[in-house]
Each structure stands twice: as structure tokens, then as C-alpha cells.
Design an enzyme around this catalytic site. Structure first.
Site, PDB file in Angstrom:
ATOM      1  N   THR A 387       0.870  -1.226   0.012  1.00 50.72           N
ATOM      2  CA  THR A 387      -0.083   0.314   0.146  1.00 50.72           C
ATOM      3  C   THR A 387       0.954   1.257   0.055  1.00 50.72           C
ATOM      4  O   THR A 387       2.057   0.957   0.353  1.00 50.72           O
ATOM      5  CB  THR A 387      -0.925  -0.020   1.288  1.00 50.72           C
ATOM      6  OG1 THR A 387      -1.600  -1.128   1.335  1.00 50.72           O
ATOM      7  CG2 THR A 387      -1.583   0.990   1.596  1.00 50.72           C
ATOM      8  N   SER A 458     -11.544  -2.095   5.115  1.00 47.37           N
ATOM      9  CA  SER A 458      -9.985  -1.550   5.022  1.00 47.37           C
ATOM     10  C   SER A 458      -9.525  -1.080   6.438  1.00 47.37           C
ATOM     11  O   SER A 458     -10.235  -0.922   7.135  1.00 47.37           O
ATOM     12  CB  SER A 458      -9.696  -0.652   4.068  1.00 47.37           C
ATOM     13  OG  SER A 458      -8.634   0.087   4.062  1.00 47.37           O
ATOM     14  N   GLY A 479       0.758  -0.871   5.814  1.00 49.57           N
ATOM     15  CA  GLY A 479       1.011  -1.628   6.822  1.00 49.57           C
ATOM     16  C   GLY A 479      -0.018  -2.535   7.134  1.00 49.57           C
ATOM     17  O   GLY A 479      -0.160  -3.003   8.366  1.00 49.57           O
ATOM     18  N   GLY A 480      -1.277  -2.676   6.400  1.00 43.67           N
ATOM     19  CA  GLY A 480      -2.148  -3.622   6.777  1.00 43.67           C
ATOM     20  C   GLY A 480      -2.825  -3.282   8.113  1.00 43.67           C
ATOM     21  O   GLY A 480      -3.135  -2.200   8.348  1.00 43.67           O
TER      22      GLY A 480
END
Ligand code: DON
Length: 577
Positions: A387, A458, A479-480
Site C-alpha cells: 500500500t 480496510s 502496513g495492513g
């Protein structure tokens, strides 16, 4: 105790019986010292992105008189070319905008589940998850939203012509650019993955290896796709030749994105999620991101503690923050999903100060609550490397925070043959089976179950912090699951610990996401007494990988001076004028 980040005592750590050490221990490469690299100063405009060439493109737009939204659109397209593992037209993202005239908005261009998707599509006949099906290949891709989102932002808030904003990306793809070693090193990890798809390998591999640092990387198919989008407008992606190529790719690889999925896709404008923390305004992304809700819930809990009096990175501060994080992630798993499908999400309750008080009261200051004893809250009332983040501010004070993603690095790994761009693997962000964690270890339930046309939940948290009615910080991170805790900690470092944004971004981070029940630290030098203090409280500690890559802007002098900061964990660039 003041944490001073002395050398990590590996032997001593391993000797501590309850310590969970599964990741390789890597000695810290950065510390708390001031680190001027990556800081830029400007008075008229600032762009901070994950790639120097994309930053240059954005700054060029600002210098030509474009506003921050124009620059954000141009940076997004440039990232597709120069940072293909995350920059995308085959994925989605979120843009939080605060215009100088006070208008605030959130553009949602998150991918959607295709119409042929269904709840158990990644399970076998026995109900078991089929490994990797939601992560690699054609079925992993959601309907891309980026082109529609950028068009919506530009149409409503931009000032320049669409075509001109795509042009810099076209020439970067056509003429190529020189690859740097940090970039090709990142690609080397994926050589075997690229080989699964010949059309992907044809772009990212040179023979059996990746391109090398110093090579010129040219992407003719992508240049042609971008040209079509520039000349024919954003609808070309959804109804023109590009749409045709996507559907052909799906048919070739057993995917399910259809012509109708593409033609139906719409980006939407949503109300920003708002909170306040110690007198600062917080504007962030609402669902379908959990980012804004979780950020505000977390800050609300922490507001009740005098963190400043506890010292940065002390046992007391880390304990309180970790315990708060645990509770917030439990709520995330239980309540949040796409607002178009989950109509009664308790957003007001989750972000209320009263609810935060209740959660805070349940935090035992002497003992870590085991995650199995933490449940999603009872809310007040029944109310219903992959991302990338960039930040932009212009001379008028318009501020834009954008986080965009393909999900994993290089998404599904599927390049659309003939179109030269990668498709996302965002379907893995759905809860593919209740109780089964996704690639980030996140759990979910029915609110985030797969449904046709639904957006997957998300954690992306593009955020603008406001002080005295002016933007003060613009930030966000990849970074999820760790995005939310990363953004929160940077904000706390500035507001509670009085750091400037540079120090706040450089400072080490930690993370707890409820399940697994682990308090994760970056690979860094930690004092034994600090670890012992946390272990005594019952935390299970894990030394894990670096967290996030924040690209942010701090605005000082009543909106007059812009400081751009890029994270030492990445290779981005801040530049202003
Ligand atoms: O939307 C999300 O929360 C994830 N798809 C983000 C993935 C991510 O940040 C991976 N990058 N480092």
C-alpha cells in the site's frame, strides 16, 4: 523509566520464558536521534510520496498552479508507473480532502466484490479455506476503483484538466525511468511469484531475474493504457478498450470480473469521520475503512490518560496504549464493514467519548487482559509491501491525504495482458470465513462477509489533523492491520510527547490487534527492564518487522510553513517550494 533504546540483549530476551520470538531478531537501524534526511521545507506547496519521481510530478503540478487535489491525481498516476507494487489503476484507495474554504470530504474508491462473488467462494466443499485463492490469481481481484475515484476527486475539487494530470505518468511509462537498488531488491523477493503469470513476468523479469538497479524500466503497454484514459477520459477504463482487456484477462484466467461489474462501478463521496483529541480536530476515512473509526476510538480512550507524565515508551504508556488497541480491534472485527451493506453500524457509539470511558475503565493498569477475555463492546444505544500513502498541501492550504493499494505487494500478481497493469488481491480483506484470519491476521464476521457488489473492510487511515481551523498534520501509512496503530502513535508522539513530525515518524512503534494476543515491537534495541515490566503485566511480546511507512506533512506558523517528512522505513521523498 525512560526508554533509551540501548542495544537489544538477544540472549537475555530468549531466556525470558514467556517471550514469543518467532521473527528473526534484527538489530535496529534507526533510533530516536534527529534525522534530517527526508525533511523538506516549503511555504507554497509540499508533496511527500513513496517515490521521488512521483513527488516530483506532484510538485510540478503545484508549481504550474494546480491545487492539492490536482497534484494528488497526478501523483497517483505517476505511482502506477514508478511504484507498481502499490501504486495502481488496478486497485483502489481513499482520499481525505480538506479544502482551505473548510469543505471536508472523503472519496471512497475502494474495490468491490464482483457481482458473481458469494460468501463461501474461497471455501472447498467441506467448508475449508482453499489456501491462497483469495490472495493470488484472477479470483483474488476486486473491481478496481482508482480511476473512478481520481476522476471524482478531480472533477469536484480539482482545477486542472484531466489529461494534463495523466501526461507525466504516460511519459514515465513511455520513456522509462532508472530503477534504484531499493526497488529492484524489493522485486527480487517476488521472482518466483512473477513467474506464475507469463504476462507479469514479461514486464517485471528480464530472463530469469529481475531488472537491475540502473536499468531503464519502460512499460509500453501501460503507456498505451494511460494514453487511452487520458484522451478518452476515465470511462475508458470501465467501458472502453481497457475494460475489454480486463474482461478478456478474467476469461483467460478463470476470474469473475465482468463487463457489467466495470460499467457499474462508481466511486462515492462520504462524510469524513470526525473526532477531537486534546483540542485538535481529527478528520479521517469512514467505512468501508475501519481506519478513521478505530483511530478516533483509540485516541478517545487514550485521552483519559496523562501520557505525557508517563514518559515516551515507558512500560506504563505502552501498556495503556496496547490495552486500548486490543479493545478497538475487537470492535473492528465485530462491527465494521461496507456502509452500503451494513446499514446500522454503531459508528457514533464507537467514536463517542462515553464509550471510550467505559473501555478505559475496563483496562487494568497492572495486568494485560488476555485477548480471549476482550469482547467487542456493548455500545451505548442500539444505533445502528503494498500500500502507499502520500500527502499534499498547496499554497492555498488545501490538504489531501491519499492511501491507495493493491493489497499485497503486486496485488494478485495478475497483469492485464496487453494493458500493462496489475490487478489487486483485495478480496482477501473480506472475512472469507468467520474466525479465519486474513493475511494480516485480522478477523471478521458477517459485517465483512463477501456479498456481490460490496466493498471489503480496510484499515487504511488517510488523516488530517486540524489545529485552530487549519490543517496541522497530513499523514497516513501502508502496513495492513498496523496502519491504524502507526497513525495513532505518530499523532500521539506529536500531540502528547511534543515531538516534531520528523521525530514522531522516526520513533519506534508497537502494535496490538487483539488477536493474535501479542504485543509486537519493531526490531529494535529494547531495555531488558522495559521488557520485563511488560512481561510482568502479562503481555506476550513479539519482535516483529518494521511498521508502516508514513509520508506526512506538518504545517506551522499559522499555515505558513510546510515541513514534509518521509519515513526512514521507506525510500520516499518529501519536496516543497
Ligand atoms: O485496505 C487494507 O487495509 C489493506 N488492503 C492494506 C494493505 C496494506 O497496507 C499492505 N501494505 N503494506
Amino acid at each position: 523509566m525512560k526508554q533509551t533504546f540501548g542495544k537489544l540483549q538477544v540472549g537475555m530476551l530468549v531466556g525470558l520464558s514467556t517471550l514469543v520470538l518467532t521473527a528473526a531478531l534484527i538489530i535496529l537501524f534507526f533510533n530516536c536521534a534527529r534525522h534530517p534526511v527526508g525533511v523538506a521545507v516549503g511555504r507554497k506547496g509540499m508533496v511527500v510520496s513513496a517515490h521521488p519521481l512521483a513527488t516530483e510530478v506532484g510538485l510540478g503540478v503545484l508549481k504550474q498552479g494546480g491545487n492539492a487535489v490536482d497534484a494528488a491525481v497526478a501523483v497517483s498516476f505517476a505511482l502506477v508507473v514508478v511504484l507498481p507494487r502499490a501504486g495502481n489503476i488496478g486497485g483502489g484507495g481513499f482520499m481525505v480532502i480538506r479544502m482551505a474554504d473548510g469543505r471536508e470530504t472523503a472519496i471512497d474508491y475502494r474495490e468491490k466484490a464482483p457481482l458473481a462473488a458469494f460468501r463461501d467462494m474461497y471455501l472447498d466443499s467441506l467448508g475449508n479455506v482453499i489456501p491462497d485463492l483469495s490472495l493470488y490469481g484472477h479470483l483474488a481481484a476486486g473491481v478496481p476503483g482508482t480511476v473512478a475515484g481520481l476522476a471524482l476527486a478531480q472533477e469536484k475539487y480539482g482545477t486542472m484538466e484531466w489529461k494534463g494530470l495523466v501526461l507525466p505518468a504516460i511519459s514515465l511509462a513511455e520513456v522509462g525511468f532508472i530503477l534504484e537498488d531499493w526497488q529492484t531488491e524489493g522485486w527480487e523477493w517476488a521472482i518466483d511469484d512473477f513467474k506464475r503469470y507469463p504476462q507479469t513476468a514479461a514486464i517485471y523479469l528480464k530472463g530469469d531475474s529481475t531488472h537491475q538497479a540502473g536499468d531503464r524500466f519502460v512499460q509500453p503497454d501501460l503507456a498505451r493504457t494511460l494514453k487511452r484514459i487520458a484522451e478518452q477520459g476515465p470511462d475508458e477504463f470501465y467501458q472502453g478498450e481497457t475494460a475489454r482487456l480486463i474482461v478478456a484477462e478474467m476469461k483467460r484466467g478463470g476470474g469473475i470480473i465482468s463487463e457489467q461489474d466495470l460499467a457499474d462501478y462508481r466511486a462515492v463521496e462520504r462524510n469524513v469521520i470526525q473526532g477531537d483529541y486534546r483540542g485538535y480536530g481529527i478528520l479521517s476515512m469512514p467505512p468501508p475503512s475501519s481506519g478513521g473509526v478505530c483511530l478516533i476510538e483509540l485516541l478517545n480512550i487514550l485521552e483519559g490518560y496523562n501520557l505525557k507524565s508517563l514518559d515516551f515508551y515507558s512500560v506504563g504508556a505502552v501498556h495503556r496504549i496496547a490495552e486500548a488497541e486490543k479493545r478497538v480491534y475487537a470492535d473492528r472485527a465485530a462491527f465494521l464493514g461496507d456502509p452500503d451493506f451494513v446499514p446500522n453500524m454503531p459508528i457514533e457509539g464507537l467514536t463517542s467519548k462515553a464509550y471510550a470511558d467505559t473501555l478505559r475503565k475496563a483496562i487494568d493498569l497492572n495486568r494485560a487482559t488476555p485477548s480471549k477475555e476482550v469482547y467487542a463492546g456493548r455500545l451505548p444505544g442500539p444505533e445502528g509491501k503494498a500500500t502507499t500513502h502520500f500527502s499534499v498541501v498547496d499554497r492555498w492550504g488545501n490538504a489531501v491525504a491519499v492511501t491507495t493499494t493493491l493489497n499485497s505487494s503486486f496485488g494478485s500478481l495478475v497483469v492485464v495482458t496487453g494493458a500493462g497493469f496489475l490487478l489487486n488481491n483485495e478480496m482477501d480483506d473480506f472475512s472469507i470465513k468467520a474466525g479465519v484470519p486474513n493475511q494480516f491476521g485480522l478477523l471478521g464476521g458477517s459485517a465483512n462477509a463477501i456479498e456481490p457488489g460490496k466493498r471489503m473492510l480496510s484499515s487504511m487511515t488517510p488523516t488530517i489533523v486540524v489545529k485552530d481551523e487549519k490543517p496541522f498534520l497530513i499523514l497516513g501509512s501502508p502496513g495492513g492491520a498496523r496502519i491504524i496503530t502507526t497513525v495513532t502513535q505518530v499523532i500521539i508522539n506529536v500531540i502528547d510527547y511534543g515531538m516534531d513530525l520528523n521525530d514522531a515518524i522516526h520513533a519506534p512503534r508497537f502494535h496490538h490487534q487483539w488477536l493474535p494476543d501479542e504485543l509486537c515491537f519493531e526490531p529494535m534495541e529494547l531495555l531488558p527492564e522495559f521488557l520485563e515490566g511488560l512481561l510482568e503485566k502479562g503481555h506476550r511480546i513479539r519482535i516483529w518487522w518494521y511498521m508502516g511507512r508514513v509520508n506526512g506533512i506538518q504545517i506551522e506558523d499559522k499555515g505558513q510553513t510546510y515541513y514534509g517528512v518521509t519515513d526512514p522505513r521507506g525510500n520516499g521523498k518529501a519536496d516543497g517550494y
